[in-house]
Design an enzyme around this catalytic site. Structure first.
Site, PDB file in Angstrom:
ATOM      1  N   HIS A 125      -8.109 -37.793 -99.216  1.00 54.05           N
ATOM      2  CA  HIS A 125      -8.793 -36.476 -98.781  1.00 54.05           C
ATOM      3  C   HIS A 125      -7.892 -35.679 -98.092  1.00 54.05           C
ATOM      4  O   HIS A 125      -6.771 -36.165 -97.288  1.00 54.05           O
ATOM      5  CB  HIS A 125     -10.012 -36.827 -97.983  1.00 54.05           C
ATOM      6  CG  HIS A 125     -10.687 -35.412 -97.535  1.00 54.05           C
ATOM      7  ND1 HIS A 125     -11.327 -34.696 -98.167  1.00 54.05           N
ATOM      8  CD2 HIS A 125     -11.060 -35.181 -96.455  1.00 54.05           C
ATOM      9  CE1 HIS A 125     -11.848 -33.740 -97.559  1.00 54.05           C
ATOM     10  NE2 HIS A 125     -11.746 -33.905 -96.396  1.00 54.05           N
TER      11      HIS A 125
ATOM     12  N   ASP B  86     -21.279 -33.921 -92.520  1.00 49.99           N
ATOM     13  CA  ASP B  86     -19.910 -33.268 -92.269  1.00 49.99           C
ATOM     14  C   ASP B  86     -20.393 -32.297 -91.137  1.00 49.99           C
ATOM     15  O   ASP B  86     -21.331 -31.853 -90.967  1.00 49.99           O
ATOM     16  CB  ASP B  86     -19.124 -32.573 -93.324  1.00 49.99           C
ATOM     17  CG  ASP B  86     -17.686 -32.545 -93.029  1.00 49.99           C
ATOM     18  OD1 ASP B  86     -17.233 -33.269 -92.018  1.00 49.99           O
ATOM     19  OD2 ASP B  86     -17.158 -31.804 -93.726  1.00 49.99           O
TER      20      ASP B  86
ATOM     21  N   GLU C 288     -20.799 -32.300 -85.405  1.00 52.74           N
ATOM     22  CA  GLU C 288     -20.551 -32.581 -83.991  1.00 52.74           C
ATOM     23  C   GLU C 288     -21.730 -31.962 -83.064  1.00 52.74           C
ATOM     24  O   GLU C 288     -21.847 -32.488 -81.680  1.00 52.74           O
ATOM     25  CB  GLU C 288     -19.046 -31.914 -83.610  1.00 52.74           C
ATOM     26  CG  GLU C 288     -18.088 -32.901 -84.207  1.00 52.74           C
ATOM     27  CD  GLU C 288     -17.785 -32.694 -85.637  1.00 52.74           C
ATOM     28  OE1 GLU C 288     -18.231 -31.699 -86.274  1.00 52.74           O
ATOM     29  OE2 GLU C 288     -17.071 -33.494 -86.359  1.00 52.74           O
TER      30      GLU C 288
ATOM     31  N   ASP D  21      -9.945 -35.346 -89.545  1.00 46.22           N
ATOM     32  CA  ASP D  21      -8.537 -34.937 -89.845  1.00 46.22           C
ATOM     33  C   ASP D  21      -7.272 -35.022 -89.472  1.00 46.22           C
ATOM     34  O   ASP D  21      -7.019 -34.831 -88.300  1.00 46.22           O
ATOM     35  CB  ASP D  21      -8.692 -33.291 -89.689  1.00 46.22           C
ATOM     36  CG  ASP D  21      -9.762 -32.584 -90.126  1.00 46.22           C
ATOM     37  OD1 ASP D  21     -10.600 -33.337 -91.115  1.00 46.22           O
ATOM     38  OD2 ASP D  21     -10.291 -31.135 -90.206  1.00 46.22           O
TER      39      ASP D  21
END
Length: 504
Positions: free
Chosen positions: A202, A36, A39, A144
């Protein structure tokens, strides 16, 4: 707080990362990893200010604002590390500006190497950052999103896109990450999410809990959707492995199967094909009691009843609309089978309250074969010891092409070894259901030619006139084991029990 990111371009990064993963595995023997925020993410915009603020820039400070292409119209350092940060470079500077997009790819590649080399298992890795080629090492979640009906529908095109990017195992945050989902929205999203390659509910810690157990109706609908997903485990896995060997997509717009149908271009993100056989029309609006779904001109069968609901029209190229009851009260998903398909199903196993996907390996399959208008169908089955490192050179797997032409169903070994001893029970066929079999309503004899004992074994054949379905089952103690089957055929004449026939 401050974060430190590994420079994966450094020659020592590989061994360092492997050592860190190994130490973590000793504490928590994980089956997969979620990489996670890679980036790489940063809660400062660029360099975090401190006493040793960096001032020696490679590029003018306004350089990033003048780039030819900047789709977000935000500073490129927003939420990430400084583009001036230097990676290891052998002879020339290697600024983050040149390598930013590769970070997740290189990290995933090194992580996959750990699974293969150290754990001797296939990697299960989800990477938040992606780049072309990462599908060989990792899967992805779309990031997200928000708890809204718009985002529910938008997730479909996101799944489509990543199929084209070569990252077939992908999913969206079911019920939405930001905001609060209603029971109805979350229920519909669980029904659609059952056909995401990666199914994950999630949400944000600041949002209202949306786990299925928080509401009895949501729990019931979610349970029904997950049972369907589990019942298609062998179908899904066979599709994935076909992609591994041959390329392709798991989830696609219906127009991929019917590219000449112009109507499908206008509703491209309202329906989807899950593999080549199953058509899904999710509910995408609130308070929906009925849906009208467009189907291309083809033979289509109801997934639950197995009855033909739309027949191919030989005098027209236009498809048809089908109105389907879809009230939440019924907990049904709008699913149909494309004519010309063969696929496995384990719905009987779900009646035993199976709660893990590995338990599905202990139950036999049904084989659903749906005739198209030319009385043909095809599909494939793949079997191996799922979590072991795939060694195709050893042939420790079964990859069968199934081809149905009129009254003959052939099992052709496309890869692997017929003699491979598969250790589970889901390669046993308990029932073959041939849909759209009106032409074979007078069937009185059915037989299978066994590759192992080189003999014919006879099957019970029952024709269901109401559903126009031919049902075939093994007789006595004989079992229809996939790697033993050469071919299955049926006739409207009495069986010749003393005649051995191979349909190679």
């Amino acid at each position: 707080g401050y974060s430190v990111w590994i420079d994966f371009l450094h020659p020592a990064a590989d061994s360092f990362w492997e050592s860190e993963l190994y130490d973590f595995y000793q504490k928590i023997p994980f089956d997969g990893l979620w990489l996670d925020m890679n980036e790489p993410s940063n809660f400062c915009d660029g360099e975090c200010p401190d006493k040793t603020h960096y001032t020696n820039y490679f590029f003018p400070l306004d350089f990033y604002d003048d780039l030819y292409y900047n789709p977000t119209h935000r500073a490129l350092e927003t939420g990430t590390i400084s583009l001036e940060a230097l990676h290891y470079g052998r002879s020339i500077p290697a600024p983050e500006f040149n390598y930013h997009n590769l970070y997740g790819l290189i990290q995933s590649k090194m992580t996959a190497k750990f699974f293969y080399s150290t754990l001797r298992k296939r990697p299960f890795i989800s990477s938040s950052s992606t780049f072309p080629g990462i599908g060989r090492y990792a899967s992805h979640t779309l990031g997200d999103n928000f708890s809204s009906w718009h985002m529910l529908q938008y997730s479909i095109s996101g799944i489509f896109n990543f199929q084209l990017f070569g990252i077939p195992f992908v999913g969206a945050d079911i019920c939405g990450y930001n905001g609060n989902a209603t029971v109805e929205l979350c229920s519909r999203w669980m029904q659609l999410g059952a056909f995401y390659p990666m199914m994950r509910n999630h949400n944000s810690p600041s949002s209202t809990p949306q786990e299925p157990y928080v509401d009895p109706k949501l729990a019931s609908i979610s349970r029904s959707a997950i049972k369907i997903r589990y019942s298609l485990a062998r179908y899904s896995y066979s599709n994935y492995m076909k992609i591994v060997f041959e390329g392709g997509v798991l989830v696609s717009p219906v127009l991929f199967s019917f590219p000449s149908d112009q109507t499908l271009y206008s509703n491209i993100d309202e329906t989807l094909m899950y593999g080549p056989a199953i058509h899904i029309a999710p509910v995408l609006m609130d308070r929906t009691e009925k849906t009208t779904t467009y189907f291309p001109n083809h033979d289509w069968y109801n997934f639950t009843s197995l009855e033909k609901v739309i027949a191919y029209n030989r005098t027209s190229t236009k498809g048809k609309n089908l109105v389907v009851e879809c009230s939440l009260e019924f907990e049904k998903i709008n699913m149909h089978i494309k004519g010309g398909s063969i696929f496995p199903n384990q719905d009987e196993a779900m009646k035993n309250n199976v709660t893990t996907i590995t338990k599905m390996l202990d139950y036999p399959i049904k084989l659903i074969a749906s005739f198209d208008y030319n009385l043909k169908a095809e599909g494939y089955l793949f079997y191996d010891e799922t979590n072991e490192t795939l060694n195709s050179s050893q042939g420790n797997f079964h990859y069968f092409l199934l081809n149905l032409d009129n009254n003959i169903l052939k099992f052709t070994l496309r890869g692997g070894n017929r003699n491979y001893k598969y250790p589970y029970s889901d390669n046993i066929i308990s029932l073959i259901a041939v849909l759209g079999a009106k032409s074979f309503s007078n069937t009185v004899c059915a037989r299978v030619y066994d590759e192992v004992d080189k003999a014919n074994h006879y099957l019970d054949a029952v024709y269901d006139a109401n559903k126009e379905t031919l049902l075939l089952t093994a007789q006595g103690s004989y079992q229809l084991v996939v790697p033993r089957i050469n071919s299955i055929s049926w006739f409207n004449t009495t069986c010749q029990y003393n005649k051995l026939i191979s349909l190679k």
